[in-house]
Design a protein around this motif. Structure first.
Motif, mmCIF file in Angstrom:
data_model
loop_
_atom_site.group_PDB
_atom_site.id
_atom_site.type_symbol
_atom_site.label_atom_id
_atom_site.label_comp_id
_atom_site.label_asym_id
_atom_site.label_seq_id
_atom_site.Cartn_x
_atom_site.Cartn_y
_atom_site.Cartn_z
ATOM 1 N N PHE A 1 3.568 6.480 -6.595
ATOM 2 C CA PHE A 1 3.338 6.017 -7.966
ATOM 3 C C PHE A 1 3.691 7.135 -8.944
ATOM 4 C CE2 PHE A 1 0.624 3.561 -5.207
ATOM 5 C CZ PHE A 1 0.795 2.259 -5.661
ATOM 6 N N PRO A 2 4.502 6.837 -9.963
ATOM 7 C CA PRO A 2 4.991 7.893 -10.853
ATOM 8 C C PRO A 2 3.979 8.408 -11.867
ATOM 9 C CG PRO A 2 5.842 5.761 -11.546
ATOM 10 C CD PRO A 2 5.117 5.531 -10.263
ATOM 11 N N SER A 3 2.828 7.748 -12.010
ATOM 12 C CA SER A 3 1.852 8.214 -13.000
ATOM 13 C C SER A 3 0.450 7.797 -12.584
ATOM 14 C CB SER A 3 2.173 7.649 -14.392
ATOM 15 O OG SER A 3 2.095 6.235 -14.386
ATOM 16 N N ALA A 4 -0.535 8.480 -13.143
ATOM 17 C CA ALA A 4 -1.936 8.161 -12.864
ATOM 18 C C ALA A 4 -2.392 7.010 -13.757
ATOM 19 C CB ALA A 4 -2.809 9.389 -13.094
ATOM 20 N N GLY A 5 -3.501 6.385 -13.356
ATOM 21 C CA GLY A 5 -4.059 5.298 -14.156
ATOM 22 C C GLY A 5 -4.254 4.038 -13.338
ATOM 23 N N GLN A 6 -4.511 2.933 -14.045
ATOM 24 C CA GLN A 6 -4.674 1.641 -13.396
ATOM 25 C C GLN A 6 -3.310 1.029 -13.096
ATOM 26 O OE1 GLN A 6 -8.161 1.980 -12.680
ATOM 27 N NE2 GLN A 6 -7.989 -0.236 -12.810
ATOM 28 N N TRP A 7 -3.188 0.430 -11.927
ATOM 29 C CA TRP A 7 -1.946 -0.208 -11.526
ATOM 30 C C TRP A 7 -2.229 -1.606 -10.983
ATOM 31 C CZ3 TRP A 7 3.199 1.563 -11.515
ATOM 32 C CH2 TRP A 7 3.376 2.865 -11.993
ATOM 33 N N LYS A 8 -1.339 -2.524 -11.341
ATOM 34 C CA LYS A 8 -1.397 -3.882 -10.810
ATOM 35 C C LYS A 8 -0.252 -4.062 -9.820
ATOM 36 C CE LYS A 8 -0.828 -8.720 -12.190
ATOM 37 N NZ LYS A 8 -0.463 -9.629 -13.308
ATOM 38 N N LEU A 9 -0.568 -4.539 -8.623
ATOM 39 C CA LEU A 9 0.441 -4.753 -7.589
ATOM 40 C C LEU A 9 0.584 -6.254 -7.327
ATOM 41 C CD1 LEU A 9 -0.563 -1.990 -4.986
ATOM 42 C CD2 LEU A 9 0.829 -1.783 -7.064
ATOM 43 N N ASP A 10 1.762 -6.793 -7.648
ATOM 44 C CA ASP A 10 2.075 -8.175 -7.308
ATOM 45 C C ASP A 10 2.799 -8.182 -5.970
ATOM 46 O OD1 ASP A 10 1.354 -10.131 -9.548
ATOM 47 O OD2 ASP A 10 2.304 -8.498 -10.665
#
Length: 399
Positions: free
Chosen positions: A372-381
């Motif tokens: 993942f290129p950045s920190a934070g919240q991510w949504k994976l479809d």
């Protein structure tokens, strides 16, 4: 007679001769030419420089007076801080607000499309006025106008055959707070008549409900122009506002998917243990932890660090055919390929559940790498082939 002609000719000749430069004149002219070719003396340069400096000082001192009128008219957008804090568009009928058309015993209530906005004066001074300029026949307070963008304009042409905002033959109106105090909010509306349910003189018959829905769906493709008297002081793109708030509303739903554990056995001794997963228990999940029973420890996804992940799938069916694909969305709404394939980020894992042996009739495991290129919240479809399977939300920590 002959003498008179002779005298006239002599006078003309003398006049011509008098106009010719004398030797003294010639010497004066040559002296002037020589002087012009000589370099200026220092005191002459200083004299000219002094004149130039004096002229510049005069311009600098006079400039504020020359620019006073321009400044007063041109900085109005800098004097106030105005924001759009809320917007809503409705298509409805309300006799108490818009009246009715009575024909005999029949009462016809017009339907309108109404823009309802809340503006916030974030500055430290009041803006607007309650006065009315009789000469210009114009209020001096705040007011709004709607300027349609192309999707809305095309929708109006399709539904009504005309631009009902800029060329409304049916009627329109507005309400609003003419004056906003510092750090206060005010309500504004702008409405346009669309017609009545019956075809009567003076108003058009409303189009079908489906057409009105089409208009309402495109109503936010518009700009709101805010005027103070005759001066335009702000412009808001409603499509940007709605997209921004949609992203905020969507982001508020981004809660990390639940964590759960499944039982395992470690080593030849079959020591009881647990795997920790994030996802939807009983359907699918990604392993993010392990430990002996009662000592489960979770680990984090780290930004810019490749992670080796085991995916677990239960309730496998025919719809899960094709390669595993993941479309990852960051907090700003940008999609990224996060699966590792041949050392590069990819949307496609390159294989699916058809490529691996089934552990048991109810469980399949797929091994992937992700970054993942950045920190934070991510949504994976999650997809199998071109079919969407489900989604999950994870938190990625700083490196």
């Amino acid at each position: 007679m002959e003498h008179k002609k002779f005298d006239v000719k002599m006078k003309k000749l003398k006049a011509t001769y008098d106009e010719l430069p004398t030797q003294t004149d010639k010497e004066r002219i040559m002296r002037q030419i020589r002087d012009d070719k000589k370099p200026k003396y220092p005191f002459q340069i200083f004299r000219y420089a002094g004149v130039a400096i004096s002229f510049c000082l005069f311009i600098l001192l006079a400039l504020p007076f020359f620019n006073q009128e321009i400044k007063n008219q041109g900085t109005i957008e800098e004097d106030f801080v105005l924001s759009l804090s809320d917007v809503k568009v409705e298509i409805y009928s309300d006799e108490s607000k818009f009246g009715s058309i009575d024909i005999g015993n029949d009462k016809h209530i017009p339907t309108v499309i109404e823009y309802q906005l809340t503006l916030h004066n974030e500055g430290n001074q009041s803006m607007g006025s309650l006065s009315f300029d009789k000469e210009k026949n114009q209020e001096q307070g705040l007011r709004i106008e709607i300027e349609p963008q192309e999707p809305l304009r095309q929708s109006m042409l399709d539904v009504f055959g005309q631009d009902i905002i800029n060329g409304n033959d049916l009627g329109n109106g507005a309400t609003g707070d003419s004056r906003l105090k510092a750090d206060k909010k005010g309500s504004f509306t702008r409405y346009y008549l669309l017609g009545t349910e019956d075809d009567i003189s003076g108003l058009s018959k409303l189009p079908p409900k489906g057409k009105l829905n089409e208009l309402e769906n495109n109503a936010l493709y518009a700009d709101v122009i805010v005027y103070l008297g005759e001066n335009r002081i702000a412009r808001f793109d409603l499509s940007d506002y709605i997209r921004l708030n949609s992203n905020i509303a969507e982001k508020e739903k981004w809660r990390e998917s639940p964590k759960f554990s499944i039982p395992v056995e470690f080593g030849e001794e079959k020591t009881p243990g647990e795997y920790g997963l994030v996802g939807k228990e009983g359907k699918f999940g990604i392993q993010i932890g392990s430990g002996e029973k009662g000592e489960l420890e979770y680990y984090n996804f780290i930004a810019n660090v490749p992670n080796k992940n085991m995916w677990y799938f239960w309730k496998v069916d025919e719809s899960m055919s094709g390669n595993l694909k993941v479309f990852a969305t960051d907090e700003n709404g940008k999609k990224h390929p996060v699966l590792m394939k041949n050392g590069y980020s990819s949307w496609d894992a390159g294989y699916g559940i058809d490529s691996v042996s089934q552990n048991n009739e109810n469980e399949i495991m797929l091994h992937t790498g992700m970054i993942f290129p950045s920190a934070g919240q991510w949504k994976l479809d999650v997809y199998f082939g071109d079919k969407w399977y489900d989604e999950l939300f994870i938190t990625v920590e700083e490196e």
